[in-house]
Design a protein around this motif. Structure first.
Motif, PDB file in Angstrom:
ATOM      1  N   LEU A  30      -6.371   5.685   9.535  1.00 55.45           N
ATOM      2  CA  LEU A  30      -6.139   4.955  10.779  1.00 55.45           C
ATOM      3  C   LEU A  30      -6.408   3.465  10.593  1.00 55.45           C
ATOM      4  CD1 LEU A  30      -5.100   5.791  13.523  1.00 55.45           C
ATOM      5  CD2 LEU A  30      -7.431   5.665  14.380  1.00 55.45           C
ATOM      6  N   ARG A  31      -7.334   3.124   9.715  1.00 61.39           N
ATOM      7  CA  ARG A  31      -7.538   1.712   9.378  1.00 61.39           C
ATOM      8  C   ARG A  31      -6.237   1.112   8.846  1.00 61.39           C
ATOM      9  NH1 ARG A  31      -8.730  -1.407   4.757  1.00 61.39           N
ATOM     10  NH2 ARG A  31     -10.202  -3.132   5.114  1.00 61.39           N
ATOM     11  N   SER A  32      -5.588   1.831   7.935  1.00 63.93           N
ATOM     12  CA  SER A  32      -4.321   1.347   7.384  1.00 63.93           C
ATOM     13  C   SER A  32      -3.265   1.211   8.470  1.00 63.93           C
ATOM     14  CB  SER A  32      -3.831   2.296   6.289  1.00 63.93           C
ATOM     15  OG  SER A  32      -4.734   2.325   5.207  1.00 63.93           O
ATOM     16  N   ARG A  33      -3.222   2.176   9.373  1.00 60.76           N
ATOM     17  CA  ARG A  33      -2.243   2.130  10.473  1.00 60.76           C
ATOM     18  C   ARG A  33      -2.498   0.924  11.372  1.00 60.76           C
ATOM     19  NH1 ARG A  33      -0.266   5.796  14.562  1.00 60.76           N
ATOM     20  NH2 ARG A  33       1.002   4.488  15.954  1.00 60.76           N
ATOM     21  N   ILE A  34      -3.751   0.671  11.702  1.00 59.41           N
ATOM     22  CA  ILE A  34      -4.081  -0.456  12.576  1.00 59.41           C
ATOM     23  C   ILE A  34      -3.722  -1.777  11.908  1.00 59.41           C
ATOM     24  CG2 ILE A  34      -6.016  -1.717  13.611  1.00 59.41           C
ATOM     25  CD1 ILE A  34      -7.319   1.092  14.064  1.00 59.41           C
ATOM     26  N   ALA A  61       2.458   9.892   6.095  1.00 59.61           N
ATOM     27  CA  ALA A  61       2.821   9.047   4.953  1.00 59.61           C
ATOM     28  C   ALA A  61       1.618   8.274   4.425  1.00 59.61           C
ATOM     29  CB  ALA A  61       3.943   8.085   5.348  1.00 59.61           C
ATOM     30  N   ILE A  62       0.727   7.859   5.324  1.00 58.64           N
ATOM     31  CA  ILE A  62      -0.467   7.123   4.897  1.00 58.64           C
ATOM     32  C   ILE A  62      -1.387   8.038   4.100  1.00 58.64           C
ATOM     33  CG2 ILE A  62      -2.514   5.876   5.694  1.00 58.64           C
ATOM     34  CD1 ILE A  62      -0.870   4.967   8.115  1.00 58.64           C
ATOM     35  N   HIS A  63      -1.560   9.270   4.565  1.00 62.22           N
ATOM     36  CA  HIS A  63      -2.386  10.232   3.831  1.00 62.22           C
ATOM     37  C   HIS A  63      -1.781  10.533   2.461  1.00 62.22           C
ATOM     38  CE1 HIS A  63      -5.332  11.308   6.926  1.00 62.22           C
ATOM     39  NE2 HIS A  63      -4.352  11.265   7.805  1.00 62.22           N
ATOM     40  N   GLN A  64      -0.481  10.709   2.412  1.00 60.48           N
ATOM     41  CA  GLN A  64       0.178  10.999   1.139  1.00 60.48           C
ATOM     42  C   GLN A  64      -0.014   9.852   0.151  1.00 60.48           C
ATOM     43  OE1 GLN A  64       4.094  11.713   2.823  1.00 60.48           O
ATOM     44  NE2 GLN A  64       3.970  13.896   2.328  1.00 60.48           N
ATOM     45  N   THR A  65       0.141   8.640   0.639  1.00 56.26           N
ATOM     46  CA  THR A  65      -0.004   7.469  -0.228  1.00 56.26           C
ATOM     47  C   THR A  65      -1.425   7.350  -0.754  1.00 56.26           C
ATOM     48  OG1 THR A  65       1.759   6.283   0.931  1.00 56.26           O
ATOM     49  CG2 THR A  65       0.176   4.956  -0.314  1.00 56.26           C
ATOM     50  N   THR A  91      -8.352  14.395   5.404  1.00 55.80           N
ATOM     51  CA  THR A  91      -8.486  15.111   6.668  1.00 55.80           C
ATOM     52  C   THR A  91      -7.381  14.632   7.596  1.00 55.80           C
ATOM     53  OG1 THR A  91     -10.891  15.180   6.364  1.00 55.80           O
ATOM     54  CG2 THR A  91     -10.038  15.717   8.545  1.00 55.80           C
ATOM     55  N   LEU A  92      -6.522  15.549   8.004  1.00 57.51           N
ATOM     56  CA  LEU A  92      -5.346  15.207   8.801  1.00 57.51           C
ATOM     57  C   LEU A  92      -5.425  15.833  10.183  1.00 57.51           C
ATOM     58  CD1 LEU A  92      -4.327  15.855   5.633  1.00 57.51           C
ATOM     59  CD2 LEU A  92      -2.166  15.091   6.605  1.00 57.51           C
ATOM     60  N   SER A  93      -4.934  15.099  11.154  1.00 59.74           N
ATOM     61  CA  SER A  93      -4.818  15.607  12.514  1.00 59.74           C
ATOM     62  C   SER A  93      -3.409  16.140  12.731  1.00 59.74           C
ATOM     63  CB  SER A  93      -5.111  14.484  13.515  1.00 59.74           C
ATOM     64  OG  SER A  93      -4.903  14.922  14.844  1.00 59.74           O
ATOM     65  N   LYS A 132     -10.994   8.362  -1.099  1.00 58.77           N
ATOM     66  CA  LYS A 132     -11.703   9.417  -0.383  1.00 58.77           C
ATOM     67  C   LYS A 132     -12.026  10.509  -1.400  1.00 58.77           C
ATOM     68  CE  LYS A 132     -11.948  11.293   4.208  1.00 58.77           C
ATOM     69  NZ  LYS A 132     -11.362  11.289   5.548  1.00 58.77           N
ATOM     70  N   HIS A 133     -12.962  10.196  -2.287  1.00 58.39           N
ATOM     71  CA  HIS A 133     -13.337  11.121  -3.353  1.00 58.39           C
ATOM     72  C   HIS A 133     -14.420  12.075  -2.860  1.00 58.39           C
ATOM     73  CE1 HIS A 133     -16.945   8.672  -3.865  1.00 58.39           C
ATOM     74  NE2 HIS A 133     -16.164   7.604  -3.872  1.00 58.39           N
ATOM     75  N   LEU A 134     -14.743  13.064  -3.675  1.00 56.91           N
ATOM     76  CA  LEU A 134     -15.668  14.115  -3.251  1.00 56.91           C
ATOM     77  C   LEU A 134     -17.138  13.730  -3.375  1.00 56.91           C
ATOM     78  CD1 LEU A 134     -13.931  17.318  -4.696  1.00 56.91           C
ATOM     79  CD2 LEU A 134     -13.879  16.451  -2.352  1.00 56.91           C
ATOM     80  N   ASN A 135     -17.444  12.562  -3.920  1.00 58.83           N
ATOM     81  CA  ASN A 135     -18.842  12.127  -4.042  1.00 58.83           C
ATOM     82  C   ASN A 135     -19.263  11.417  -2.757  1.00 58.83           C
ATOM     83  OD1 ASN A 135     -19.592  12.463  -7.135  1.00 58.83           O
ATOM     84  ND2 ASN A 135     -17.470  11.793  -6.995  1.00 58.83           N
TER      85      ASN A 135
END
Length: 266
Positions: free
Chosen positions: A202-206, A41-45, A29-31, A142-145
């Motif tokens: 955002l956890r990764s960014r922080i 880049a964090i979402h892509q990774t 989920t991206l803003s 972030k899997h679908l389960n």
């Protein structure tokens, strides 16, 4: 919400899709802010890491097509939310996946909630009666389960914004749809996610941007009660200050405010 399936407007998914049948897939989920994809880049990774863990052999040309399409929609909907779903598609026998996957790419575009008022006054937390599952193979993805999150959300009292999930050993993992942080004696603390939970963007960014001391470990609810400041975060709400955890109140303190000024978009 507007949906696209395999790069075309479409709301139909095959009844044999493994994402529907088994949760065999991932999502992000991206803003979108002024046409820019926040923390792209964090979402892509994370999405690539999830594909590697699930043995999704996504070829480079498909990645290029996916991110080009996502970028195009970000320009068309410059202040929206985007939900990416990638499933293994149809095929295989029962749980056994096919030798060659026919991936399904789904993109949803939605209106972002406005959290500005809550950023000013803060939110309340409680403890969820639903445990976070322990599974080292899926931890962080972030899997679908997401059944435990559905169950936790369904029993969240209306007076609370979020609830803290602990694992079967009583260790804090995360909240229903947010990662959890707190400050204790000037140090930033958060739960280790080696056995459970989602490693939020955002956890990764922080964790990458915070220039103070960080403790990542196994903490009980009693540790959270000793916090000086608490906040939760995800891609949509960004950093959200917590002013109450069950019966105890907390300030929106200077360290949380400093992080909000640095990371939350204007």
């Amino acid at each position: 919400m507007q949906w696209f399936r395999n790069f075309l407007p479409d709301t139909n998914v095959s009844l044999s899709d493994r994402g529907l049948a088994y949760g065999d897939g991932l999502f992000e989920t991206l803003s979108v802010l002024h046409g820019d994809l926040v923390n792209l880049a964090i979402h892509q990774t994370r999405l690539k890491r999830g594909c590697n863990r699930l043995n999704f052999a996504v070829e480079d040309h498909l990645w290029q097509k996916i991110w080009s399409f996502v970028g195009q929609k970000a320009q068309e909907y410059p202040d929206s939310g985007l939900k990416i779903i990638l499933t293994r598609g149809s095929g295989g026998r029962g749980y056994l996946p096919p030798d060659t996957s026919n991936f399904e790419f789904i993109l949803g575009v939605f209106e972002k909630p406005n959290y500005a008022a809550l950023h000013q006054v803060g939110v309340s937390l409680t403890t969820s009666p639903i445990d976070a599952s322990i599974n080292r193979s899926l931890a962080g993805l972030k899997h679908l389960n997401r059944l435990e999150n559905v169950m936790a959300k369904s029993c969240l009292p209306a007076s609370y914004y979020e609830a803290v999930l602990v694992d079967a050993n009583g260790f804090i993992i995360e909240c229903i749809q947010s990662n959890l942080f707190w400050f204790y004696k000037g140090r930033l603390r958060t739960a280790a996610l080696m056995t459970s939970g989602v490693q939020g963007s955002l956890r990764s960014r922080i964790l990458a941007d915070f220039d103070g001391c960080i403790d990542i470990g196994r903490y009980a609810l009693e540790d959270l009660m000793l916090a000086d400041e608490i906040f939760v975060c995800n891609a949509m709400s960004q950093i959200m200050p917590v002013v109450r955890f069950d019966d105890k109140t907390f300030p929106i303190g200077p360290m949380t405010k400093q992080l909000m000024e640095k990371i939350n978009p204007i």
